[in-house]
Design an enzyme around this catalytic site. Structure first.
Site, PDB file in Angstrom:
ATOM      1  N   ASP A  26       0.870  -1.178   0.000  1.00 59.84           N
ATOM      2  CA  ASP A  26       0.000   0.000   0.000  1.00 59.84           C
ATOM      3  C   ASP A  26       0.911   1.232   0.000  1.00 59.84           C
ATOM      4  O   ASP A  26       1.386   1.664  -1.052  1.00 59.84           O
ATOM      5  CB  ASP A  26      -0.911  -0.081   1.229  1.00 59.84           C
ATOM      6  CG  ASP A  26      -1.956   1.003   1.301  1.00 59.84           C
ATOM      7  OD1 ASP A  26      -2.016   1.828   0.389  1.00 59.84           O
ATOM      8  OD2 ASP A  26      -2.728   1.041   2.291  1.00 59.84           O
ATOM      9  N   LYS A  67      -1.307  -1.491  -4.516  1.00 57.79           N
ATOM     10  CA  LYS A  67      -2.316  -0.443  -4.696  1.00 57.79           C
ATOM     11  C   LYS A  67      -1.738   0.690  -5.521  1.00 57.79           C
ATOM     12  O   LYS A  67      -0.712   1.275  -5.155  1.00 57.79           O
ATOM     13  CB  LYS A  67      -2.789   0.069  -3.328  1.00 57.79           C
ATOM     14  CG  LYS A  67      -3.666  -0.940  -2.625  1.00 57.79           C
ATOM     15  CD  LYS A  67      -4.372  -0.344  -1.432  1.00 57.79           C
ATOM     16  CE  LYS A  67      -5.214  -1.407  -0.764  1.00 57.79           C
ATOM     17  NZ  LYS A  67      -5.784  -0.947   0.510  1.00 57.79           N
TER      18      LYS A  67
HETATM   19  P1  IMP Z   1       1.958  -0.521   3.742  1.00 58.68           P
HETATM   20  O1  IMP Z   1       3.056  -0.453   4.751  1.00 58.68           O
HETATM   21  O2  IMP Z   1       1.116   0.721   3.739  1.00 58.68           O
HETATM   22  O3  IMP Z   1       2.462  -0.854   2.335  1.00 58.68           O
HETATM   23  O4  IMP Z   1       0.963  -1.654   4.207  1.00 58.68           O
HETATM   24  C1  IMP Z   1       1.188  -2.978   3.931  1.00 58.68           C
HETATM   25  C2  IMP Z   1       0.424  -3.877   4.864  1.00 58.68           C
HETATM   26  O5  IMP Z   1      -0.841  -3.303   5.234  1.00 58.68           O
HETATM   27  C3  IMP Z   1       0.099  -5.183   4.170  1.00 58.68           C
HETATM   28  O6  IMP Z   1       1.110  -6.148   4.377  1.00 58.68           O
HETATM   29  C4  IMP Z   1      -1.236  -5.571   4.795  1.00 58.68           C
HETATM   30  O7  IMP Z   1      -1.008  -6.301   5.971  1.00 58.68           O
HETATM   31  C5  IMP Z   1      -1.882  -4.263   5.151  1.00 58.68           C
HETATM   32  N1  IMP Z   1      -2.852  -3.791   4.132  1.00 58.68           N
HETATM   33  C6  IMP Z   1      -2.738  -2.733   3.287  1.00 58.68           C
HETATM   34  N2  IMP Z   1      -3.822  -2.617   2.501  1.00 58.68           N
HETATM   35  C7  IMP Z   1      -4.637  -3.632   2.858  1.00 58.68           C
HETATM   36  C8  IMP Z   1      -5.947  -4.064   2.379  1.00 58.68           C
HETATM   37  O8  IMP Z   1      -6.574  -3.487   1.469  1.00 58.68           O
HETATM   38  N3  IMP Z   1      -6.459  -5.173   2.984  1.00 58.68           N
HETATM   39  C9  IMP Z   1      -5.821  -5.851   3.985  1.00 58.68           C
HETATM   40  N4  IMP Z   1      -4.616  -5.487   4.449  1.00 58.68           N
HETATM   41  C10 IMP Z   1      -4.030  -4.389   3.892  1.00 58.68           C
END
Ligand code: IMP
Length: 176
Positions: free
Chosen positions: A100, A128
């Site tokens: 994300d 995303k």
């Molecule tokens: P980031 O650090 O913002 O890239 O978040 C990554 C982590 O957030 C992933 O490994 C997931 O555990 C969680 N995450 C982000 N988006 C989603 C979603 O749409 N559904 C479920 N978990 C998510």
């Protein structure tokens, strides 16, 4: 909160995982990769991806917690379970469920690079679109999706829906 429409079906996932497995098999020919699954979200993807790779490989898992109960990352990542494997001179492939903001992955990459692997790459089932706050090179991405909250195939909302076979939109989750 209920699981809504299917955004990626079980069949589409299986097709794409087979393709990713083939690409990794070709790229890592002659090497014995170490797949590192990031718990809990990557557990289903890891099981399918590992079986789609026709190479001798090892697997290990680590667990990180970045969200607490909220749905947006704080940028602070806590290692909840560390690896058993020694990464020195290994060809390491991080297996993630979703990228994300990219903050979780960026933190993990830095930490794992410091352990002296021969190489370190990432395979993420989902990414995303347009949400990344850090510059990340990810050679293996299953699907790029809009920035909506999704669950299923290992991904949860408050620990639910990990057992759904496809990826579903989740109604009622506010993304801030
Ligand atoms: P980031 O650090 O913002 O890239 O978040 C990554 C982590 O957030 C992933 O490994 C997931 O555990 C969680 N995450 C982000 N988006 C989603 C979603 O749409 N559904 C479920 N978990 C998510």
């Amino acid at each position: 909160m209920t699981p809504g429409e299917v955004v990626i079906s079980e069949e589409e996932i299986q097709r794409r995982v087979a393709e990713l497995g083939q690409a990794i098999t070709t790229d890592y020919a002659g090497r014995h990769p170490l797949l590192i699954g990031v718990l809990k979200g990557a557990f289903v993807f890891m099981a399918d991806l590992a079986r789609a790779i026709a190479l001798p490989l090892e697997i290990d898992f680590m667990a990180v917690s970045s969200y607490g109960a909220a749905t947006k990352t704080s940028g602070i990542v806590r290692i909840v379970k560390d690896l058993d494997a020694d990464l020195t001179d290994r060809h390491v492939l991080i297996v993630e469920d979703i990228v994300d903001s990219g903050l979780t992955l960026s933190y993990l990459r830095k930490g794992l690079l410091a352990r002296g692997p021969a190489s370190l790459e990432v395979c993420s089932l989902l990414m995303k679109k347009g949400q990344q706050r850090v510059n990340l090179e990810i050679p293996y991405v299953g699907f790029e999706i809009p920035p909506d909250f999704v669950a299923g195939y290992g991904l949860d909302v408050a620990e639910r829906y990990r057992n759904l076979r496809g990826i579903h939109l989740v109604d009622g989750v506010e993304e801030s």
